[in-house]
Design a protein around this motif. Structure first.
Motif, PDB file in Angstrom:
ATOM      1  N   ALA A  23       0.864  -1.183   0.000  1.00 47.60           N
ATOM      2  CA  ALA A  23       0.000   0.000   0.000  1.00 47.60           C
ATOM      3  C   ALA A  23       0.900   1.233   0.000  1.00 47.60           C
ATOM      4  N   VAL A  24       0.613   2.182  -0.870  1.00 51.66           N
ATOM      5  CA  VAL A  24       1.493   3.339  -1.067  1.00 51.66           C
ATOM      6  C   VAL A  24       0.661   4.602  -1.222  1.00 51.66           C
ATOM      7  N   SER A  25       1.172   5.704  -0.689  1.00 52.48           N
ATOM      8  CA  SER A  25       0.720   7.050  -1.034  1.00 52.48           C
ATOM      9  C   SER A  25       1.954   7.907  -1.293  1.00 52.48           C
ATOM     10  N   PRO A  26       1.865   8.858  -2.206  1.00 52.38           N
ATOM     11  CA  PRO A  26       3.047   9.648  -2.565  1.00 52.38           C
ATOM     12  C   PRO A  26       3.364  10.728  -1.537  1.00 52.38           C
ATOM     13  N   ARG A  27       4.610  11.142  -1.520  1.00 54.17           N
ATOM     14  CA  ARG A  27       5.083  12.278  -0.744  1.00 54.17           C
ATOM     15  C   ARG A  27       5.777  13.245  -1.694  1.00 54.17           C
ATOM     16  N   ALA A  82      -0.452   8.792 -11.294  1.00 55.91           N
ATOM     17  CA  ALA A  82      -1.735   9.463 -11.050  1.00 55.91           C
ATOM     18  C   ALA A  82      -1.555  10.950 -10.790  1.00 55.91           C
ATOM     19  N   ARG A  83      -0.347  11.360 -10.430  1.00 56.24           N
ATOM     20  CA  ARG A  83      -0.063  12.780 -10.186  1.00 56.24           C
ATOM     21  C   ARG A  83       0.621  13.438 -11.385  1.00 56.24           C
ATOM     22  N   GLY A  84       0.638  12.736 -12.528  1.00 50.36           N
ATOM     23  CA  GLY A  84       1.166  13.336 -13.740  1.00 50.36           C
ATOM     24  C   GLY A  84       2.504  12.829 -14.206  1.00 50.36           C
ATOM     25  N   ALA A  85       3.149  11.932 -13.455  1.00 53.23           N
ATOM     26  CA  ALA A  85       4.423  11.372 -13.893  1.00 53.23           C
ATOM     27  C   ALA A  85       4.200  10.420 -15.071  1.00 53.23           C
ATOM     28  N   LEU A 131       4.265   2.162  -6.312  1.00 51.57           N
ATOM     29  CA  LEU A 131       4.885   3.482  -6.341  1.00 51.57           C
ATOM     30  C   LEU A 131       4.721   4.145  -7.705  1.00 51.57           C
ATOM     31  N   ALA A 132       4.980   3.384  -8.784  1.00 52.51           N
ATOM     32  CA  ALA A 132       4.823   3.950 -10.122  1.00 52.51           C
ATOM     33  C   ALA A 132       3.377   4.377 -10.365  1.00 52.51           C
ATOM     34  N   GLY A 181      14.305   8.382 -12.266  1.00 49.97           N
ATOM     35  CA  GLY A 181      13.324   9.440 -12.454  1.00 49.97           C
ATOM     36  C   GLY A 181      11.905   9.070 -12.082  1.00 49.97           C
ATOM     37  N   PHE A 182      11.718   7.931 -11.439  1.00 45.23           N
ATOM     38  CA  PHE A 182      10.376   7.501 -11.059  1.00 45.23           C
ATOM     39  C   PHE A 182      10.228   7.561  -9.539  1.00 45.23           C
TER      40      PHE A 182
END
Length: 317
Positions: free
Chosen positions: A74-78, A164-167, A158-159, A124-125
């Motif tokens: 389970a992941v959320s970005p920082r 989802a945030r534009g990467a 993670l990817a 870069g990911f």
């Protein structure tokens, strides 16, 4: 980015609900993505096709496949370049680690996921960082390799959240190449976790796939994982002395006599677990023979785990 609130979804897998609840409790928010990746295993070519290959045939390759047991991430970005990580299996060993710059010491369970995420950040990911929580549904003592499916679940999650945030999205083929170049491990097992198909074996080199062979057009064979209970956690068969080795060898011999078609190690080297391939109608006879063999050797009854060949890693929505 839409949060994944599996913890409140009564129809979800209970272990995934527990993972999502642990994530929310630890980090104060639901995860942005939850991914599961199957445990993967090897079948030696000789186990799939006993006997010498035809003279004109290409050299045999080992086969890999995805099992019906999984690890999950389970992941959320920082946005601060940090990885905060925890594990349901190691609740007292959480950590906060940088994804760029000098590496920091990681808990033992987190060393491989940390190396994977640093490699992805270098490419870069996910350089912005992440909150991460993981769970392995089988104990290490079962003997199925956990490192490769855990790496795949973590990297996919993670990817996903950063895309989802534009990467730029990261394909599974790109992910396999990145992991193979950056992190030591069994590339065949990673392929099984990333590209496995239900009921089919993949060539360890990725060249082809095939169904589990069923002789005489009969039903698909069964797989049974036999694990000696007496080996120490993380050790191999040699760590446990001659008694366990003798019991395991005896059990394999009698399983073959009782109708198993082959026996092989599920990982890249001999250990305390053996994968037995058999016609489904011989499963009860094989189980009985294995248990009797261990009892005659005055050792605890081994673990016997049914294995089904299943599909590759997937996102849990």
């Amino acid at each position: 980015m839409r949060a994944v609130d599996l913890a409140r979804r009564v129809t979800a897998d209970p272990l995934l609900r527990l993972l999502a609840h642990g994530f929310a409790t630890t980090y104060g928010r639901p995860p942005g993505a939850v991914w599961r990746a199957p445990y993967a295993f090897r079948l030696a070519a000789s186990a799939v096709d006993p006997g010498p290959p035809p003279a004109a045939a290409a050299p045999r390759t080992d086969w890999v496949a995805a099992a019906n047991w999984y690890v999950a991430a389970a992941v959320s970005p920082r946005a601060d370049g940090l990885l905060r990580c925890g594990s349901l299996n190691h609740p007292a060993e959480s950590a906060e680690l940088p994804l760029t710059g000098p590496a920091a010491p990681a808990p033992g369970w987190a060393a491989r996921p940390y190396a994977v995420l640093r490699a992805l950040a270098a490419a870069g990911f996910g350089r912005g960082g992440a909150d991460l929580h993981v769970n392995a549904t089988l104990p290490d003592a079962v003997g199925l390799p956990v490192a490769e499916p855990l790496e795949c679940a973590v990297a996919l999650a993670l990817a996903d959240v950063h895309a989802a945030r534009g990467a730029r999205p990261l394909s599974r083929a790109e992910l396999a190449d990145l992991l193979g170049a950056a992190v030591p491990g069994d590339h065949g097992l990673r392929r099984a976790a990333l590209f496995g198909r239900a009921g089919r074996l993949l060539a360890a080199d990725g060249s082809t796939d095939r169904p589990l062979p069923a002789p005489d057009d009969g039903p698909a064979p069964s797989l049974l994982l036999l694990t000696a209970r007496t080996a120490p956690a993380g050790g191999d068969l040699a760590d446990n002395g001659a008694g366990a080795a003798t019991a395991l060898a005896t059990a394999v011999r009698e399983a073959l006599t009782a109708g198993a078609r082959s026996a092989s190690w599920p990982g890249t080297r001999p250990g305390r677990s053996v994968l037995l391939l058999m016609p489904p109608e011989r499963r009860t006879a094989v189980r009985t023979a294995v248990i009797d063999a261990f009892r005659r050797c005055d050792l605890p009854v081994p673990r016997l785990l049914r294995i089904r060949v299943t599909s590759a890693a997937r996102r849990e929505d």
